[in-house]
Scaffold this active site. Structure first.
Site, PDB file in Angstrom:
ATOM      1  CG  HIS A 154      -0.175   0.127   2.548  1.00 57.79           C
ATOM      2  ND1 HIS A 154       0.198  -0.967   3.294  1.00 57.79           N
ATOM      3  CD2 HIS A 154       0.290   1.200   3.232  1.00 57.79           C
ATOM      4  CE1 HIS A 154       0.833  -0.578   4.377  1.00 57.79           C
ATOM      5  NE2 HIS A 154       0.924   0.744   4.377  1.00 57.79           N
ATOM      6  CG  HIS A 201      -3.825   0.515   4.727  1.00 65.16           C
ATOM      7  ND1 HIS A 201      -3.378  -0.536   5.473  1.00 65.16           N
ATOM      8  CD2 HIS A 201      -2.846   1.449   4.815  1.00 65.16           C
ATOM      9  CE1 HIS A 201      -2.193  -0.250   5.992  1.00 65.16           C
ATOM     10  NE2 HIS A 201      -1.841   0.943   5.605  1.00 65.16           N
ATOM     11  CG  HIS A 216       4.477   4.732   4.433  1.00 62.84           C
ATOM     12  ND1 HIS A 216       3.689   5.426   5.313  1.00 62.84           N
ATOM     13  CD2 HIS A 216       3.900   3.501   4.343  1.00 62.84           C
ATOM     14  CE1 HIS A 216       2.707   4.659   5.747  1.00 62.84           C
ATOM     15  NE2 HIS A 216       2.796   3.476   5.163  1.00 62.84           N
ATOM     16  CG  HIS A 248       1.369   1.190  12.285  1.00 63.22           C
ATOM     17  ND1 HIS A 248       2.050   2.360  12.503  1.00 63.22           N
ATOM     18  CD2 HIS A 248       1.813   0.731  11.088  1.00 63.22           C
ATOM     19  CE1 HIS A 248       2.854   2.596  11.493  1.00 63.22           C
ATOM     20  NE2 HIS A 248       2.745   1.621  10.625  1.00 63.22           N
ATOM     21  CE1 TYR A 257       5.091   3.704   8.139  1.00 62.00           C
ATOM     22  CE2 TYR A 257       5.163   5.355   9.861  1.00 62.00           C
ATOM     23  CZ  TYR A 257       4.447   4.584   8.978  1.00 62.00           C
ATOM     24  OH  TYR A 257       3.076   4.711   8.933  1.00 62.00           O
ATOM     25  CD  GLU A 267       4.203   0.443   7.067  1.00 58.76           C
ATOM     26  OE1 GLU A 267       3.397   0.640   6.138  1.00 58.76           O
ATOM     27  OE2 GLU A 267       3.891   0.550   8.266  1.00 58.76           O
TER      28      GLU A 267
HETATM   29  C1  M3P Z   1       0.403   2.490   8.523  1.00 63.87           C
HETATM   30  C2  M3P Z   1       0.068   1.153   8.179  1.00 63.87           C
HETATM   31  C3  M3P Z   1      -0.934   5.642  11.892  1.00 63.87           C
HETATM   32  C4  M3P Z   1      -0.591   4.435  11.273  1.00 63.87           C
HETATM   33  C5  M3P Z   1      -0.185   4.286  10.042  1.00 63.87           C
HETATM   34  C6  M3P Z   1      -0.263   3.005   9.538  1.00 63.87           C
HETATM   35  C7  M3P Z   1      -1.344   6.777  11.104  1.00 63.87           C
HETATM   36  O1  M3P Z   1       1.371   3.046   7.861  1.00 63.87           O
HETATM   37  O2  M3P Z   1       0.588   0.674   7.201  1.00 63.87           O
HETATM   38  O3  M3P Z   1      -0.724   0.530   8.864  1.00 63.87           O
HETATM   39  O4  M3P Z   1      -0.952   5.738  13.057  1.00 63.87           O
HETATM   40 FE    FE Z   2       1.721   1.850   6.045  1.00 65.99          FE
END
Ligand code: M3P
Ligand code: FE
Length: 311
Positions: A154, A201, A216, A248, A257, A267
Site C-alpha cells: 500500500h 488498506h 510512504h 501500529h 518506517y 515501510e
Molecule cells: C500504517 C500502516 C498511523 C498508522 C499508520 C499506519 C497513522 O502506515 O501501514 O498501517 O498511526
Molecule cells: Fe503503512
C-alpha cells in the site's frame, strides 16, 4: 466475495535523486528483482512473490517523491467501465498508451483533489515468481535475498482535500474505509485507510497542506520475524530508520518506517487484519493516535516525523 473491480495497487513510480544509488537500495538492500530498463532510463523492479512484470519503477529526477500509483483492475471491460464512471463523476481522465511502461497495457490516468496522480490498468505481462506454474515450489532463491518483501502492499499519501478523495475512492472505485483517524478537534478525518480487498488498506490519505506528497510506500513481509530481520538488514546497510520495529495500533500492522537514499519513506509491514467490506470502520481519535498507541502501540508516542516528514 468474488473479487472484481479494482484488485490492488500494482505499481508505484518513485523519483530518486541518483538512479544507481536508488537501484542499489531497492534491488540489493530491499532485495527486489530488476526486471527491465526502458529508453527513458527508468528501472523496473518487482517483489519476489509478485507475478506481474514490475511493481516499483524508479525514475531519476531532481526531487524525490511519487510520480504516480497504479491500480490493477480485473480486465479491460472493468477498465473501460471505471473510466466511464470517473468521467460521469466529473473527473478528467487521460489514456496513457500501451507500452509507455514496459510490458504494461493502456492506463487510465487522473489527478485527485489531494494532488496525486492515480492510474488504473488492466494488463501487465506476467513475469512469474520463480516457483513455476505447475507443482510450484513454496519459495525461491529470490525470496531469501535482501529484505525480500512478498509484494508492494500500500501507500500513504499526504495532501489537501482528503474527504473529497475518500469519496471518490469509495463512491466511484468501490473501496471501503476500514479505519480512520480524526483531526484534533474531531470534526474531520486526519488520515483515511481505504481498501479494495480484505487488506487493512490498499491506499491511505493524510490531510496535509502541500499537494501530491508521499508519506510512504509499504512492502509486505511474511511475519514479525521477517520485519525484525528487515531491521537487521537496514542496520547492516546503515539505512536511516524512522520508527520501529513496532506495531501500529491503527491497522495492527507490524512495522518499520525507514528512508531510501533519496529520502522517500518506505515501510516493511506485516498485515494483521482481514476486514471484510461489511465491517464497520474503526475510529481513532487524534489523542488515541498518540496516547492509545495508534501510531506506535508499543511506545504509545507520536513521533513528530509521522506528521511532518514527506517527500
Ligand atoms: C500504517 C500502516 C498511523 C498508522 C499508520 C499506519 C497513522 O502506515 O501501514 O498501517 O498511526
Ligand atoms: Fe503503512
Amino acid at each position: 466475495m468474488a473479487m472484481t473491480g479494482v484488485l490492488r495497487p500494482g505499481h508505484v513510480q518513485i523519483r530518486v535523486l541518483d538512479l544507481d544509488e536508488g537501484v542499489r537500495h531497492y534491488r540489493d538492500v530491499m532485495g527486489l528483482e530488476e526486471t527491465g530498463r526502458d529508453e527513458q532510463g527508468r528501472v523496473y523492479l518487482k517483489c519476489w512473490d509478485e507475478i506481474d512484470h514490475a511493481s516499483v519503477v524508479l525514475r531519476q529526477a531532481d526531487r524525490a517523491g511519487l510520480d504516480f500509483i497504479g491500480f490493477k483492475v480485473l480486465n479491460v471491460k472493468t477498465l473501460n467501465q471505471l473510466e466511464a464512471d470517473l468521467k460521469e463523476y466529473g473527473v478528467k481522465t487521460e489514456r496513457i498508451p500501451a507500452r509507455e511502461m514496459l510490458e504494461t497495457g493502456e492506463r487510465v490516468r487522473f489527478v485527485v483533489a489531494s494532488g496525486h496522480t492515480i492510474e488504473l490498468y488492466a494488463e501487465k505481462a506476467p513475469f512469474g515468481n520463480g516457483c513455476g506454474p505447475v507443482n510450484p515450489a513454496p519459495w525461491s532463491a529470490q525470496s531469501e535475498r535482501g529484505i525480500a518483501p512478498r509484494r508492494l502492499d500500500h501507500a500513504l499519501l499526504y495532501g489537501p482535500n482528503i474527504e473529497e478523495v475518500r469519496k471518490l475512492f469509495v463512491d466511484v472505485l468501490g473501496f471501503t474505509m476500514v479505519e480512520h483517524i480524526l483531526t484534533p478537534d474531531g470534526s474531520a478525518n486526519q488520515v483515511v485507510f481505504l481498501s479494495c480487498s480484505i487488506k487493512s488498506h490498499d491506499i491511505a490519505f493524510g490531510e496535509f497542506p502541500e499537494p501530491g506528497k508521499l508519506h510512504h510506500c509499504s512492502f509486505l513481509m511474511d511475519s514479525w520475524d521477517h520485519v525484525l530481520r528487515a531491521g537487521d538488514i537496514m542496520s547492516m546497510h546503515k539505512v536511516p530508520v524512522d520508527i520501529g520495529p513496532t506495531r501500529h495500533g491503527v491497522t495492527r500492522g507490524c512495522t518499520i518506517y525507514a528512508f531510501d537514499p533519496s529520502g522517500n519513506r518506505f515501510e516493511t509491514f506485516k498485515e494483521d487484519r482481514t476486514p471484510y467490506p461489511d465491517h464497520a470502520p474503526l475510529t481513532w481519535t487524534f489523542d488515541g493516535l498518540v496516547g492509545e498507541g495508534g501510531l506506535d502501540y508499543v511506545q504509545r508516542k507520536l513521533h513528530e516525523t509521522f506528521l511532518t516528514v514527506v517527500s
